[in-house]
Structure formats: C-alpha cells, structure tokens
Design a protein around this motif. Structure first.
Motif, PDB file in Angstrom:
ATOM      1  N   ILE A   1      13.033   5.679  -5.566  1.00  0.00           N
ATOM      2  CA  ILE A   1      13.560   7.379  -5.365  1.00  0.00           C
ATOM      3  C   ILE A   1      12.146   8.031  -4.822  1.00  0.00           C
ATOM      4  CG2 ILE A   1      14.618   9.414  -6.243  1.00  0.00           C
ATOM      5  CD1 ILE A   1      16.261   7.388  -7.960  1.00  0.00           C
ATOM      6  N   TYR A   2      11.036   7.881  -5.881  1.00  0.00           N
ATOM      7  CA  TYR A   2       9.881   8.658  -5.558  1.00  0.00           C
ATOM      8  C   TYR A   2       9.295   8.317  -4.365  1.00  0.00           C
ATOM      9  CZ  TYR A   2       9.337  10.861 -10.327  1.00  0.00           C
ATOM     10  OH  TYR A   2       9.605  11.374 -11.312  1.00  0.00           O
ATOM     11  N   TRP A   3       9.293   6.747  -3.867  1.00  0.00           N
ATOM     12  CA  TRP A   3       9.017   6.461  -2.678  1.00  0.00           C
ATOM     13  C   TRP A   3       9.611   6.977  -1.182  1.00  0.00           C
ATOM     14  CZ3 TRP A   3       9.239   0.540  -1.091  1.00  0.00           C
ATOM     15  CH2 TRP A   3       8.342   0.274  -0.133  1.00  0.00           C
ATOM     16  N   LEU A   4      11.007   6.887  -1.589  1.00  0.00           N
ATOM     17  CA  LEU A   4      11.774   7.730  -0.700  1.00  0.00           C
ATOM     18  C   LEU A   4      11.330   8.944  -0.300  1.00  0.00           C
ATOM     19  CD1 LEU A   4      15.582   6.439  -0.768  1.00  0.00           C
ATOM     20  CD2 LEU A   4      13.821   5.986   1.005  1.00  0.00           C
ATOM     21  N   MET A   5      11.214   9.828  -1.378  1.00  0.00           N
ATOM     22  CA  MET A   5      10.568  11.214  -1.292  1.00  0.00           C
ATOM     23  C   MET A   5       9.257  11.364  -0.667  1.00  0.00           C
ATOM     24  SD  MET A   5      12.076  13.444  -4.314  1.00  0.00           S
ATOM     25  CE  MET A   5      11.514  12.555  -5.664  1.00  0.00           C
ATOM     26  N   SER A   6       8.282  10.524  -1.070  1.00  0.00           N
ATOM     27  CA  SER A   6       7.086  10.456  -0.614  1.00  0.00           C
ATOM     28  C   SER A   6       7.155   9.998   1.139  1.00  0.00           C
ATOM     29  CB  SER A   6       6.138   9.584  -1.060  1.00  0.00           C
ATOM     30  OG  SER A   6       5.798   9.851  -2.462  1.00  0.00           O
ATOM     31  N   ILE A   7       8.048   9.108   1.658  1.00  0.00           N
ATOM     32  CA  ILE A   7       8.190   8.649   2.992  1.00  0.00           C
ATOM     33  C   ILE A   7       8.781   9.890   3.669  1.00  0.00           C
ATOM     34  CG2 ILE A   7       9.177   7.268   4.317  1.00  0.00           C
ATOM     35  CD1 ILE A   7       8.658   5.182   2.392  1.00  0.00           C
ATOM     36  N   GLY A   8       9.797  10.275   3.222  1.00  0.00           N
ATOM     37  CA  GLY A   8      10.408  11.460   3.717  1.00  0.00           C
ATOM     38  C   GLY A   8       9.462  12.939   4.001  1.00  0.00           C
TER      39      GLY A   8
ATOM     40  N   VAL B   1       0.849  -1.361  -0.005  1.00  0.00           N
ATOM     41  CA  VAL B   1      -0.023   0.142   0.012  1.00  0.00           C
ATOM     42  C   VAL B   1       0.883   1.204   0.038  1.00  0.00           C
ATOM     43  CG1 VAL B   1      -1.749   1.411   1.285  1.00  0.00           C
ATOM     44  CG2 VAL B   1      -1.946  -0.959   1.029  1.00  0.00           C
ATOM     45  N   SER B   2       2.040   1.230   0.942  1.00  0.00           N
ATOM     46  CA  SER B   2       2.744   2.168   0.841  1.00  0.00           C
ATOM     47  C   SER B   2       3.511   2.730  -0.731  1.00  0.00           C
ATOM     48  CB  SER B   2       3.712   2.372   2.113  1.00  0.00           C
ATOM     49  OG  SER B   2       4.895   3.232   1.961  1.00  0.00           O
ATOM     50  N   PHE B   3       3.952   1.665  -0.981  1.00  0.00           N
ATOM     51  CA  PHE B   3       4.687   1.470  -2.352  1.00  0.00           C
ATOM     52  C   PHE B   3       3.841   2.213  -3.314  1.00  0.00           C
ATOM     53  CE2 PHE B   3       5.867   0.227  -6.753  1.00  0.00           C
ATOM     54  CZ  PHE B   3       7.286   0.468  -6.441  1.00  0.00           C
ATOM     55  N   VAL B   4       2.690   1.831  -3.340  1.00  0.00           N
ATOM     56  CA  VAL B   4       1.661   2.025  -4.477  1.00  0.00           C
ATOM     57  C   VAL B   4       1.059   3.849  -4.241  1.00  0.00           C
ATOM     58  CG1 VAL B   4      -0.760   2.013  -5.479  1.00  0.00           C
ATOM     59  CG2 VAL B   4       0.667   0.139  -4.993  1.00  0.00           C
ATOM     60  N   ARG B   5       1.130   4.161  -2.955  1.00  0.00           N
ATOM     61  CA  ARG B   5       0.649   5.415  -2.599  1.00  0.00           C
ATOM     62  C   ARG B   5       1.701   6.519  -2.753  1.00  0.00           C
ATOM     63  NH1 ARG B   5      -3.707   6.217   1.813  1.00  0.00           N
ATOM     64  NH2 ARG B   5      -1.782   6.051   3.139  1.00  0.00           N
ATOM     65  N   GLY B   6       3.002   5.978  -2.598  1.00  0.00           N
ATOM     66  CA  GLY B   6       4.133   6.958  -2.854  1.00  0.00           C
ATOM     67  C   GLY B   6       4.968   7.187  -4.009  1.00  0.00           C
ATOM     68  N   THR B   7       4.378   6.279  -5.158  1.00  0.00           N
ATOM     69  CA  THR B   7       5.143   6.396  -6.430  1.00  0.00           C
ATOM     70  C   THR B   7       4.025   6.865  -7.340  1.00  0.00           C
ATOM     71  OG1 THR B   7       4.481   3.962  -6.854  1.00  0.00           O
ATOM     72  CG2 THR B   7       6.959   4.539  -5.593  1.00  0.00           C
ATOM     73  N   PRO B   8       4.588   7.648  -8.480  1.00  0.00           N
ATOM     74  CA  PRO B   8       3.834   8.148  -9.624  1.00  0.00           C
ATOM     75  C   PRO B   8       3.176   7.029 -10.197  1.00  0.00           C
ATOM     76  CG  PRO B   8       6.080   9.094  -9.549  1.00  0.00           C
ATOM     77  CD  PRO B   8       6.195   8.042  -8.387  1.00  0.00           C
ATOM     78  N   MET B   9       2.030   6.932 -10.692  1.00  0.00           N
ATOM     79  CA  MET B   9       1.333   5.938 -11.359  1.00  0.00           C
ATOM     80  C   MET B   9       1.729   5.879 -12.733  1.00  0.00           C
ATOM     81  SD  MET B   9      -2.764   5.714 -12.391  1.00  0.00           S
ATOM     82  CE  MET B   9      -3.840   4.864 -11.539  1.00  0.00           C
TER      83      MET B   9
END
Lengths: 242, 235
Positions: B209-216, A58-66
């Motif tokens: 990289i995007y994921w890390l930026m979002s978590i940060g 869930v975190s990966f999908v929500r944290g990366t651009p589609m």
C-alpha cells in the motif's frame, strides 16, 4: 530538567548506545558497499531478466517506510518459523539486532545501487574509448579507469547516504535494540527528564559533524585534482593581489 | 487468503482502510505546516540580518541531523510534559491531560519537512536569475508583482523536484507515529497481526500500500514538473 545530572548518571548507557548505533551503521553500510557495485553494473548492463527484478527491488525499498520493512523482516519471519528452524536460520531471525542489521543493509544496498549507477553513467565516454584504444582488458578498464572515476563522482552522495542510514538506525530501538535511541528511551522512561533527549540529539549531531568532516578529508584524498586546481586558483588570486 | 483482507466482519480490509485514511490525513495536514516552516527557514537563511540567518541555519542543521523518531519523541513527550505543567498550574486538581498523538505527528513531521524544505527553497531562491528581476523592475512592476509573477513561478520550478522527494519521505515517515499509538495504517496492521498471527502477509500488504502511494505520488509529481517546465526550452 537536570541537564548535567542526566549525563553524569547515565553516561555509560549513552556510550554503550552510541557504540551500538555506530556498529549498526558501519556494518550496514559496509555490507551494502560490497553488494552494490556489482548490482549497479548488472542494473546497467545485465540481461533484462536481471535488470527488471533489480529495478523492482530498488523501487520497493525506496517506496516503503523503513519501519514497515523492519517489521516485515522481524515479525514477518515468525510466520515461517518451522521452515526457518529446519534450515537453521531461526537463530538469526530471532535476534532483533540481526533483523535490524539485515533491514539496514538491504535498504542501503538499494540506495547505493542508485548512487553507483549514477556514478557509472557519469564517466565520460571518451575515457572508456581511450582505455579501449590502448587495448586495456575489460577488467583493467574497470579497475583503472571506470571505477576510480565512478567513486569520485559518487563520493559526496555516498557520504549523505551513510548519514541517512545512521539516523535511520534509530528505528532499531522500536524492536528493542538498545542503540543510542533505545538507551535514551529507557533513560527517559526512568527519569521523565527531557534532557535525555537533548543529550541524544547532541550526540547524533556530533556524530554527523565529525563524520562530515572526515568524509570531506577523504574526498580530498581520493579526488586531489579538484582541490589542487582550487588551491592553484587561490594562489593565482593571491598572486594578483600581492 | 483474500477473505482476510475483505471488508466487513470477517476481514481486515475496513480496519486497514481506516488506518490508511489516518495516514493520508496526517501527511496532508503536515504538508502545509512543513511548507510554511520551509519558506520561513529559507527567508531567515537569506535574510540580511545576522540573528535571522543564525536562527535559520540552526533550525535546518539541528533538525536535519536528528533522527525523525527522536524529533517525534521530543515533540510528543516534551509538549505533553509542558501541557501538564500548565494544566497543574491552571487547575491543581484537574488531573493529567493527554496530548493528541495526531497533533504531535503533525508538528514533528512538519518540523522535519520544514528543515529540509528550507534548504531546497533557499537553493531555488538563489538560483533565480537576477537579470529577470531587474527586467521586471525596469518594466515598472511593483515588488509584490515581481514576487508573484517572476520569482514564485521560477522558484516553484526549481524547487519542485526537491519538494517532491520530501513529500514521498513525509509519506513514509508517517509510519513512525504508529509508535506513539496513533491508529494509522502501520498500527492497524499491527492490530491485525495480533489477531491473525500472520505478520508476513499483513506487513507485506501494508508495504505494498505504501509502495503504491509512493509510485502514485511520483506519477503526479512528474506531471506537475512537466507543467511547471512548460515554458522552458530543452537543449
């Protein structure tokens, strides 16, 4: 700018694209709607070995651009071509439509898990105790008490999610799927007329408006008690006035 | 494997870092544009004048109903065509001019952010306790003082969670500008994929990289929320 000319010439293309957009959204949402309730329950009550991967997903999908997710699936699958050919899945991944649909379904599943989880947590504990008290089995309890209430809580958020996915489905045009956005880009590249974009915007707005209206009606059907009490209030107020 | 992502001649590390820098610049350039538009939209929606209310409503409704990628194309192609018409009128032999994709990205992402932020801020202004404003006026504060000392700290507190989500969306939406040929992280990844023929590895790293930026961002935002709520009692 020839606002009328564009739609008169290209209306079959706009219609075709709109149908593809609706189709992508419908299938994506439906697949996610089937997968998310059991996953949401596992995310809440499952063993830790299941909860943790679900949280990461869930975190990966929500944290990366589609768009990045779409490229990862569409272009990324090319790296495993021999393997995919061996297991007979290459035919699936070769088609941009399938990759877009898979991306949307995976994406929406993650968001819907969170929505359903919120709904499950919102069911008052007293209701569950009462269901236990009269001796309902776990299955009956979920079917008659927990899930109906969960969906009443989650319904508005699910509507928002469907609209977001419908808008996001425009990304499919980037991998050469001719949805509404794809057709519009094609028409613009032929005519260099900005009215093509204006028509696309209008069609997206119409889809959203019609959907919001239908969703409100459906909300009224599944949670009649909320609206019934409002009607009663209004009747009381009207009574006091008159 | 690691060599691929190293910095220097052999690896793609420096190219990706350059793209990442463009992505971050774009996000930070769009944020103030979006916030300004958001405040303007919230102000217009809450105005006592009907035309302003209608304008505010129209902007937030239309912008929120359109796919972000459509907004981007409208801005990029629309302003591009407009600029060329103006240029042809100014100097008929000047030839065509190219509209900066970076600027188009800032405008489009700012417009989208502003529409959503307008709704968040409107809700925050409406959630203000009227009694506090009355109390502030009663102790003799001026209108400006009330705005900066009573309203803004509270609106900030109410709006922060919503604005935080919008910031993360903005960060992710920057990936769209790669489609109009801006050399951001997403596009540099595409270039690297073109050379190395390793699409899965590179897109996975970019996703990380995007994921890390979002978590940060989430971590920083949680701290900001804690700071904004420092004076509030929790039941």
């Amino acid at each position: 700018m020839d606002f009328e000319g564009i739609i008169l010439t290209y209306w079959p293309k706009f219609l075709e694209g709109t149908l593809v957009t609706l189709q992508l959204t419908f299938f994506g949402v439906t697949i996610a709607a089937l997968l998310s309730p059991p996953l949401a329950m596992l995310r809440l009550k499952g063993p830790r070995a299941v909860q943790i991967p679900l949280r990461i997903y869930v975190s990966f999908v929500r944290g990366t651009p589609m768009l990045a997710q779409l490229f990862l699936i569409y272009y990324g699958s090319g790296q495993f071509r021999p393997l995919l050919q061996e297991v007979g899945l290459w035919g699936f991944f070769r088609e941009p439509y399938n990759c877009a649909l898979l991306t949307f379904a995976l994406n929406s599943t993650a968001y819907q898990i969170e929505i359903i989880r919120g709904g499950l947590m919102g069911v008052p504990h007293g209701e569950i105790e009462a269901a236990d008290g009269i001796g309902m089995s776990t299955w009956t309890k979920y079917r008659r008490v927990i899930l109906p209430h969960t969906y009443r809580i989650a319904w508005p958020a699910l509507g928002n999610e469907i609209i977001l996915l419908m808008k996001a489905s425009a990304l499919a045009s980037v991998v050469t799927v001719f949805d509404l956005m794809g057709q519009t880009r094609l028409i613009f590249s032929k005519t260099f007329d900005l009215s093509a974009y204006a028509w696309a915007a209008l069609i997206y707005l119409i889809i959203t408006t019609v959907f919001v209206t239908l969703w409100r009606i459906s909300e009224r059907t599944i949670s009649p008690q909320i609206f019934a009490s409002k009607r009663k209030d209004r009747a009381v107020i009207a009574g006091m006035r008159g | 494997m690691l060599e691929l992502f190293s910095f220097g001649e052999k690896g793609w590390g420096d190219e990706l870092a350059f793209g990442l820098l463009v992505t971050i610049q774009l996000a930070f350039a769009s944020l103030p544009v979006g916030l300004a538009l958001g405040f303007a939209a919230a102000g217009a929606s809450l105005s006592s004048l009907l035309p302003f209310r209608l304008l505010g409503r129209a902007y937030t409704t239309i912008m929120r109903g359109m796919p972000e990628i459509l907004t981007l194309f409208v801005v990029y192609n629309g302003i591009g065509i407009l600029l060329n018409i103006l240029a042809a009128w100014w100097d008929p032999e000047g030839g065509s001019i190219e509209f900066s994709p970076f600027l188009a990205g800032v405008i489009a992402l700012g417009l989208v952010f502003g529409a959503f932020a307008g709704e968040v801020l409107r809700g925050a202004f409406q959630a203000l306790d009227k009694g506090q404003v009355e109390a502030a006026l009663a102790v003799g504060m001026s209108g400006t003082q009330v705005f900066f000392r009573v309203k803004v700290p509270q609106v900030w507190r109410f709006a922060l969670p919503g604005l935080g989500n919008l910031w993360i969306n903005l960060l992710k939406d920057t990936a769209l500008v790669s489609i109009i040929a801006l050399d951001d992280l997403m596009r540099m990844t595409k270039v690297a994929v073109g050379y190395t023929k390793l699409p899965f590895d590179f897109y996975l790293v970019t996703c990380l990289i995007y994921w890390l930026m979002s978590i940060g961002s989430e971590v920083v935002l949680a701290r900001m929320e804690k700071h904004a709520n420092r004076g509030v009692k929790r039941s």
